[in-house]
Each structure stands twice: as C-alpha cells, then as structure tokens.
Write a protein that holds these residues in place. Sequence first.
Motif, PDB file in Angstrom:
ATOM      1  N   ILE A  99      39.115  48.228  38.608  1.00  0.00           N
ATOM      2  CA  ILE A  99      38.971  47.487  39.832  1.00  0.00           C
ATOM      3  C   ILE A  99      40.612  47.665  41.316  1.00  0.00           C
ATOM      4  CG2 ILE A  99      38.372  45.474  40.757  1.00  0.00           C
ATOM      5  CD1 ILE A  99      37.438  45.084  38.736  1.00  0.00           C
ATOM      6  N   GLU A 100      40.757  48.179  41.715  1.00  0.00           N
ATOM      7  CA  GLU A 100      41.956  47.550  42.518  1.00  0.00           C
ATOM      8  C   GLU A 100      42.084  46.643  43.393  1.00  0.00           C
ATOM      9  OE1 GLU A 100      42.947  51.077  44.875  1.00  0.00           O
ATOM     10  OE2 GLU A 100      44.508  49.612  45.912  1.00  0.00           O
ATOM     11  N   GLY A 101      43.078  45.426  43.536  1.00  0.00           N
ATOM     12  CA  GLY A 101      43.075  45.217  44.380  1.00  0.00           C
ATOM     13  C   GLY A 101      43.740  45.538  45.829  1.00  0.00           C
ATOM     14  N   ALA A 102      43.972  44.806  46.528  1.00  0.00           N
ATOM     15  CA  ALA A 102      44.273  45.109  47.766  1.00  0.00           C
ATOM     16  C   ALA A 102      46.057  44.470  48.367  1.00  0.00           C
ATOM     17  CB  ALA A 102      44.171  44.490  48.774  1.00  0.00           C
ATOM     18  N   GLY A 103      47.186  45.117  48.473  1.00  0.00           N
ATOM     19  CA  GLY A 103      48.334  44.673  48.808  1.00  0.00           C
ATOM     20  C   GLY A 103      48.553  44.486  46.819  1.00  0.00           C
ATOM     21  N   GLY A 104      49.768  42.954  47.205  1.00  0.00           N
ATOM     22  CA  GLY A 104      50.216  42.683  45.893  1.00  0.00           C
ATOM     23  C   GLY A 104      50.099  41.335  46.150  1.00  0.00           C
ATOM     24  N   LEU A 105      49.911  40.433  44.425  1.00  0.00           N
ATOM     25  CA  LEU A 105      49.157  39.322  43.864  1.00  0.00           C
ATOM     26  C   LEU A 105      48.362  38.317  45.264  1.00  0.00           C
ATOM     27  CD1 LEU A 105      51.115  39.808  40.715  1.00  0.00           C
ATOM     28  CD2 LEU A 105      49.241  40.018  40.790  1.00  0.00           C
ATOM     29  N   MET A 106      49.662  38.258  45.885  1.00  0.00           N
ATOM     30  CA  MET A 106      49.846  37.058  46.326  1.00  0.00           C
ATOM     31  C   MET A 106      49.154  37.298  47.917  1.00  0.00           C
ATOM     32  SD  MET A 106      51.097  34.703  45.305  1.00  0.00           S
ATOM     33  CE  MET A 106      52.247  34.203  43.644  1.00  0.00           C
ATOM     34  N   VAL A 107      48.458  38.660  48.167  1.00  0.00           N
ATOM     35  CA  VAL A 107      47.440  38.793  49.229  1.00  0.00           C
ATOM     36  C   VAL A 107      46.329  37.735  49.649  1.00  0.00           C
ATOM     37  CG1 VAL A 107      45.833  40.436  50.288  1.00  0.00           C
ATOM     38  CG2 VAL A 107      48.578  40.916  49.529  1.00  0.00           C
ATOM     39  N   PRO A 108      46.365  37.375  51.098  1.00  0.00           N
ATOM     40  CA  PRO A 108      45.267  36.479  50.564  1.00  0.00           C
ATOM     41  C   PRO A 108      43.901  36.699  50.906  1.00  0.00           C
ATOM     42  CG  PRO A 108      46.748  35.713  52.034  1.00  0.00           C
ATOM     43  CD  PRO A 108      46.847  36.586  51.470  1.00  0.00           C
ATOM     44  N   ILE A 109      43.090  36.283  49.861  1.00  0.00           N
ATOM     45  CA  ILE A 109      41.594  37.010  51.037  1.00  0.00           C
ATOM     46  C   ILE A 109      40.517  36.069  51.735  1.00  0.00           C
ATOM     47  CG2 ILE A 109      40.799  38.247  48.970  1.00  0.00           C
ATOM     48  CD1 ILE A 109      38.840  35.696  47.845  1.00  0.00           C
ATOM     49  N   ASN A 110      41.165  34.808  51.988  1.00  0.00           N
ATOM     50  CA  ASN A 110      40.348  33.807  52.868  1.00  0.00           C
ATOM     51  C   ASN A 110      41.884  32.783  53.140  1.00  0.00           C
ATOM     52  OD1 ASN A 110      40.327  31.722  50.768  1.00  0.00           O
ATOM     53  ND2 ASN A 110      38.567  31.972  51.023  1.00  0.00           N
ATOM     54  N   THR A 113      42.365  30.943  49.386  1.00  0.00           N
ATOM     55  CA  THR A 113      42.795  31.965  47.989  1.00  0.00           C
ATOM     56  C   THR A 113      42.853  33.243  47.937  1.00  0.00           C
ATOM     57  OG1 THR A 113      39.964  30.719  47.633  1.00  0.00           O
ATOM     58  CG2 THR A 113      40.707  32.529  46.219  1.00  0.00           C
ATOM     59  N   ARG A 114      43.866  33.785  47.388  1.00  0.00           N
ATOM     60  CA  ARG A 114      44.461  34.744  47.121  1.00  0.00           C
ATOM     61  C   ARG A 114      43.986  36.023  45.801  1.00  0.00           C
ATOM     62  NH1 ARG A 114      49.664  31.463  45.699  1.00  0.00           N
ATOM     63  NH2 ARG A 114      47.965  30.826  44.582  1.00  0.00           N
ATOM     64  N   PHE A 115      44.478  37.100  45.536  1.00  0.00           N
ATOM     65  CA  PHE A 115      43.656  37.784  44.976  1.00  0.00           C
ATOM     66  C   PHE A 115      44.455  37.216  43.254  1.00  0.00           C
ATOM     67  CE2 PHE A 115      41.515  41.328  45.615  1.00  0.00           C
ATOM     68  CZ  PHE A 115      41.892  41.629  47.301  1.00  0.00           C
ATOM     69  N   ILE A 116      45.252  36.806  43.751  1.00  0.00           N
ATOM     70  CA  ILE A 116      46.404  36.765  42.185  1.00  0.00           C
ATOM     71  C   ILE A 116      44.822  35.050  41.423  1.00  0.00           C
ATOM     72  CG2 ILE A 116      47.859  35.175  43.080  1.00  0.00           C
ATOM     73  CD1 ILE A 116      49.342  35.999  40.361  1.00  0.00           C
ATOM     74  N   ASP A 117      44.904  35.003  42.491  1.00  0.00           N
ATOM     75  CA  ASP A 117      43.877  33.325  42.060  1.00  0.00           C
ATOM     76  C   ASP A 117      42.045  34.186  41.795  1.00  0.00           C
ATOM     77  OD1 ASP A 117      45.134  31.437  42.937  1.00  0.00           O
ATOM     78  OD2 ASP A 117      44.962  32.454  45.012  1.00  0.00           O
ATOM     79  N   ILE A 118      41.727  34.891  42.068  1.00  0.00           N
ATOM     80  CA  ILE A 118      40.610  35.843  41.836  1.00  0.00           C
ATOM     81  C   ILE A 118      40.852  36.057  40.015  1.00  0.00           C
ATOM     82  CG2 ILE A 118      38.407  37.903  42.177  1.00  0.00           C
ATOM     83  CD1 ILE A 118      39.155  35.570  44.073  1.00  0.00           C
ATOM     84  N   PHE A 119      42.010  37.119  39.763  1.00  0.00           N
ATOM     85  CA  PHE A 119      42.819  37.633  38.904  1.00  0.00           C
ATOM     86  C   PHE A 119      43.278  36.513  37.575  1.00  0.00           C
ATOM     87  CE2 PHE A 119      45.098  40.630  41.216  1.00  0.00           C
ATOM     88  CZ  PHE A 119      43.510  41.939  41.845  1.00  0.00           C
ATOM     89  N   ALA A 120      43.417  35.543  37.975  1.00  0.00           N
ATOM     90  CA  ALA A 120      43.618  34.612  37.211  1.00  0.00           C
ATOM     91  C   ALA A 120      42.006  33.814  36.666  1.00  0.00           C
ATOM     92  CB  ALA A 120      44.121  33.081  37.878  1.00  0.00           C
ATOM     93  N   SER A 143      56.581  39.360  40.616  1.00  0.00           N
ATOM     94  CA  SER A 143      55.161  39.815  40.447  1.00  0.00           C
ATOM     95  C   SER A 143      54.813  39.366  38.350  1.00  0.00           C
ATOM     96  CB  SER A 143      54.874  41.133  40.461  1.00  0.00           C
ATOM     97  OG  SER A 143      54.802  41.494  41.883  1.00  0.00           O
ATOM     98  N   ILE A 144      56.006  39.686  37.581  1.00  0.00           N
ATOM     99  CA  ILE A 144      55.197  39.625  36.211  1.00  0.00           C
ATOM    100  C   ILE A 144      55.671  37.992  36.444  1.00  0.00           C
ATOM    101  CG2 ILE A 144      56.614  40.008  33.994  1.00  0.00           C
ATOM    102  CD1 ILE A 144      57.591  42.096  34.352  1.00  0.00           C
ATOM    103  N   GLU A 145      56.264  37.086  36.681  1.00  0.00           N
ATOM    104  CA  GLU A 145      56.251  36.199  36.811  1.00  0.00           C
ATOM    105  C   GLU A 145      55.487  35.294  37.002  1.00  0.00           C
ATOM    106  OE1 GLU A 145      60.719  34.421  37.251  1.00  0.00           O
ATOM    107  OE2 GLU A 145      59.760  33.034  38.121  1.00  0.00           O
ATOM    108  N   ALA A 146      54.998  35.717  37.984  1.00  0.00           N
ATOM    109  CA  ALA A 146      53.704  35.007  38.802  1.00  0.00           C
ATOM    110  C   ALA A 146      52.145  35.158  37.399  1.00  0.00           C
ATOM    111  CB  ALA A 146      53.058  35.592  39.824  1.00  0.00           C
ATOM    112  N   LEU A 147      52.324  37.172  37.190  1.00  0.00           N
ATOM    113  CA  LEU A 147      51.222  36.898  36.201  1.00  0.00           C
ATOM    114  C   LEU A 147      50.640  36.124  34.965  1.00  0.00           C
ATOM    115  CD1 LEU A 147      51.407  40.553  36.917  1.00  0.00           C
ATOM    116  CD2 LEU A 147      49.204  39.163  37.224  1.00  0.00           C
ATOM    117  N   ARG A 148      52.619  35.748  34.989  1.00  0.00           N
ATOM    118  CA  ARG A 148      52.729  35.255  33.496  1.00  0.00           C
ATOM    119  C   ARG A 148      52.359  33.518  33.453  1.00  0.00           C
ATOM    120  NH1 ARG A 148      56.274  38.840  30.025  1.00  0.00           N
ATOM    121  NH2 ARG A 148      55.160  40.059  29.862  1.00  0.00           N
ATOM    122  N   ALA A 149      53.139  33.108  34.740  1.00  0.00           N
ATOM    123  CA  ALA A 149      52.766  31.328  34.777  1.00  0.00           C
ATOM    124  C   ALA A 149      51.047  31.545  34.763  1.00  0.00           C
ATOM    125  CB  ALA A 149      53.262  31.240  36.221  1.00  0.00           C
ATOM    126  N   ARG A 150      50.015  32.383  35.237  1.00  0.00           N
ATOM    127  CA  ARG A 150      48.754  32.002  35.189  1.00  0.00           C
ATOM    128  C   ARG A 150      48.162  32.261  33.741  1.00  0.00           C
ATOM    129  NH1 ARG A 150      50.782  32.372  39.773  1.00  0.00           N
ATOM    130  NH2 ARG A 150      50.755  30.938  41.791  1.00  0.00           N
TER     131      ARG A 150
END
Length: 211
Positions: A99-110, A113-120, A143-150
Amino acid sequence: MTTRIVVTGTDTGIGKTVFSAGLAGLLDGFYWKPVQSGLDEETDSEAVERLAGLPSGRVLPEAHRLKSPLSPHRSAEIDGVSIEAADLAYPVLPTPLVIEGAGGLMVPINRQTRFIDIFAEWRLPVILCARTELGTINHTLLSIEALRARSIPLIGIAFIGEEVADTQRTITEFGAVRQLGRLPHLVPLTRETLRKAMFAGFDLAKIAGGE
Ligand SMILES: Nc1ncnc2c1ncn2[C@@H]1O[C@H](COP(=O)(O)OP(=O)(O)OP(=O)(O)O)[C@@H](O)[C@H]1O
Ligand SMILES: C[C@H](N)[C@H](N)CCCCCC(=O)O
Ligand SMILES: [Mg+2]
C-alpha cells in the motif's frame, strides 16, 4: 503469512512508487494506491502496472482519483469531494499487499486527518523510503520519530539513490532502525532492471520478517 506493508517516504517524488513496484513484484502480491492526486501524467498505479511485472488484476483501483497534482486534501476540495478515513479501509487479501501513501507522512487527506493518522489506525508495518542525498538525515530521522511516537511498526529504511555510506549508517544508528537495502537510480528504468536491482539490493527475509 499474509504480508500487508505500507510504503511511505520522507517526501514526494523520492521513489516510493518505483520501490513499491519492485516490492510488489518480489512478493508476487497486489499493489494499492488509496489516493492518487494528479491525473494528467502517468499515475502511480499505471507506473506499477508498467514496472512490477505482475499478472493483470494485481493493481487495485484507487479509492480516490483527484485531478490536481497537489496535496490530496486540497486536490479533493478542488474536485468538490471529501476524503474520509473510512474510504481508505485496506482490502483484506490472502496474498501480500503493498500500500503506497502519497507524499510524506504528514500529508493531509482532509483538514483534520493526515496519512500518518491513517497508518496509526491501520497499525500495519511500514517501510520508509529515503533519499541518500544531502538533507535526508534530518528528513528521515524526523519521519522515524513521528512513526515511533505513534507506535507505528517500522520494518526499516529503503534507501533510494546512489550509496552514501556514512549517511546511511548515521540514519540507521541515530534512528535505531534497519537498513533494508538500497535501490539505485536505474537507467534505463525497466521491469527487468528494476527486478534485478531489487533482488540485488534487498533481503526479502528482512522485509517479510516485519519490525
Ligand atoms: N530507482 C529509480 N530509478 C530511476 N528513476 C526513478 C527511481 N525512483 C524514482 N524514479 C523516478 O523519479 C520520479 C519520482 O518517483 P516516484 O513516482 O516513485 O516518486 P514517489 O515518491 O512515488 O512520488 P509520489 O509522492 O508522487 O507518490 C519518477 O519519474 C520515477 O520514474
Ligand atoms: C502530487 C504528488 N505527486 C503527490 N501525489 C502528492 C504530494 C503531496 C505533497 C504535499 C506536501 O508535502 O506539500
Ligand atoms: Mg508514488
């Protein structure tokens, strides 16, 4: 083992789609791009059809196809639609799924909500694609820090680009993260050169082994 892997990256345009095509090919699985923004040029799904060497039907239809090549939240507004997290429920298949996101982790879908929230929410294991050029240490460690924080499981880093050994070492050490391999810039970029580079550059056991 059913392998569902999210491929994300430190930025847009860094090679997530090419890596995803190679990975889906190696896994002999399916590929899904939930949200495609920008339809005038080759879409990510079309690129994966062209590069992955998978049987037809393995590239799943996007949940949202948006005209403007912008952040999905804005592209959706321009098209007069709204992307909701529920639209992005991933398909449950008996075979590997990339599954591929779009752009980087903090990219919003609305606007909430951002992609990182969906991944969490998904809690699926993630591969983070990162450049090797100057600037990538900061982007990748953030990016690693953001993933680990969630508590989003991070399988490791897929480096894209020419080898910069100390940068790759610095990222894996500071990030306490595995280097899954490196995909060089391929010229020409074809199904064959990609498959060869994926076999040469990545250890599937490391990838399928999860975090
Ligand atoms: N390993 C590679 N070898 C040669 N060309 C590459 C490689 N990786 C990426 N490219 C090229 O760089 C451009 C951007 O790559 P790609 O579309 O994979 O980026 P992306 O991270 O998926 O972007 P997006 O955030 O839009 O999904 C494309 O033209 C692609 O063909
Ligand atoms: C249009 C592009 N190819 C991607 N699909 C979307 C990239 C969104 C990036 C948003 C941002 O980080 O500013
Ligand atoms: Mg892409």
